[in-house]
Design a protein around this motif. Structure first.
Motif, PDB file in Angstrom:
ATOM      1  N   GLU A  14     -11.527   3.030  11.052  1.00 21.07           N
ATOM      2  CA  GLU A  14     -11.340   1.748  10.411  1.00 21.07           C
ATOM      3  C   GLU A  14     -10.184   2.922   9.211  1.00 21.07           C
ATOM      4  O   GLU A  14      -9.661   2.221   8.018  1.00 21.07           O
ATOM      5  CB  GLU A  14     -12.354   2.234   9.764  1.00 21.07           C
ATOM      6  N   ARG A  18      -6.990   0.916   7.208  1.00 22.56           N
ATOM      7  CA  ARG A  18      -6.950   1.042   5.555  1.00 22.56           C
ATOM      8  C   ARG A  18      -5.931   1.544   5.154  1.00 22.56           C
ATOM      9  O   ARG A  18      -4.896   1.087   4.534  1.00 22.56           O
ATOM     10  CB  ARG A  18      -8.344   1.597   5.192  1.00 22.56           C
ATOM     11  N   VAL A  38      -8.305  -5.760  -2.453  1.00 25.52           N
ATOM     12  CA  VAL A  38      -8.454  -4.217  -1.559  1.00 25.52           C
ATOM     13  C   VAL A  38      -8.884  -3.010  -3.287  1.00 25.52           C
ATOM     14  O   VAL A  38      -9.759  -2.322  -2.655  1.00 25.52           O
ATOM     15  CB  VAL A  38      -6.938  -3.693  -1.049  1.00 25.52           C
ATOM     16  N   ASN A  41     -12.335  -4.123  -3.196  1.00 21.59           N
ATOM     17  CA  ASN A  41     -13.155  -3.253  -2.481  1.00 21.59           C
ATOM     18  C   ASN A  41     -13.883  -4.469  -1.888  1.00 21.59           C
ATOM     19  O   ASN A  41     -15.516  -4.104  -0.843  1.00 21.59           O
ATOM     20  CB  ASN A  41     -14.438  -1.883  -2.411  1.00 21.59           C
ATOM     21  N   TYR A  45     -13.943  -4.222   6.382  1.00 23.44           N
ATOM     22  CA  TYR A  45     -13.170  -3.718   8.025  1.00 23.44           C
ATOM     23  C   TYR A  45     -14.661  -3.173   8.489  1.00 23.44           C
ATOM     24  O   TYR A  45     -15.597  -2.258   8.928  1.00 23.44           O
ATOM     25  CB  TYR A  45     -12.931  -2.801   7.467  1.00 23.44           C
TER      26      TYR A  45
END
Length: 191
Positions: A14, A18, A38, A41, A45
């Motif tokens: 993850e 990211r 992004v 948030n 993922y």
């Protein structure tokens, strides 16, 4: 797949994914719709331990159920990451086709769509060394589960979305292989 010889925990997968999203997808503006999800948030993922077959189908369908049950502000979109089992690009494509069929059979065609990412991504009919492939290359095989209504709303605010792929290819070619690796060093291990 960043390094096929090393085992990565779900947390490491993850974290590196990211970094890829922030550095490549958002940083290069490869997807102009990624930055807001992004920033707020709402990009989920989801790293699965399932490798293929029925366990992977069950894990995928669980993610579909999760995104459908959540509000867009909580989960706007999901990056379903499969770190083990789909290393072969053509096996990955078989699963992509299967997952798309499952969405249709579930009556979710027009509700959800998939975008595809793989470390060895290749566009048909394009030379293997062409940098255009890098627009769909990610550290591990991943299926991006996208809400079509949200994408439709985003597209109304973006002039000429059909030019995004051409713009991305131009940008990737300008950076070159070494520039891309400099920007995201894990690319050196699989590209």
């Amino acid at each position: 797949m960043v390094n096929a010889q090393q085992h990565y925990s779900a947390e490491q997968v993850e974290k590196i994914t990211r970094q890829w999203v922030e550095t490549m997808v958002v940083g290069l503006n490869l997807c102009p719709f990624a930055a807001p999800v992004v920033k707020d948030n709402s990009l989920r993922y989801a790293v699965t331990e399932a490798q293929e077959g029925e366990p992977l189908v069950a894990a995928f369908l669980a993610e579909v159920e999760l995104i459908l049950a959540a509000s867009e502000t909580d989960i706007s979109t999901t990056l379903f990451i499969v770190p083990v089992g789909l290393e072969d690009f053509y096996v990955y494509l078989d699963h992509l086709h299967l997952f798309e069929e499952l969405l249709v059979e579930s009556g979710l065609d027009g509700v959800l769509q998939l975008a595809s990412f793989h470390p060895a991504y290749l566009f048909a009919g394009v030379p293997e060394d062409d940098l255009s492939h890098w627009s769909n290359r990610a550290p591990w095989p991943a299926f991006h589960i996208i809400r079509e209504a949200e994408m439709g709303r985003a597209l109304t605010h973006y002039a000429h979305p059909e030019q995004i792929p051409e713009r991305n290819i131009k940008r990737l070619r300008e950076l070159g292989r070494e520039g891309l690796i400099e920007r995201f060093p894990p690319f050196a291990d699989y590209c």
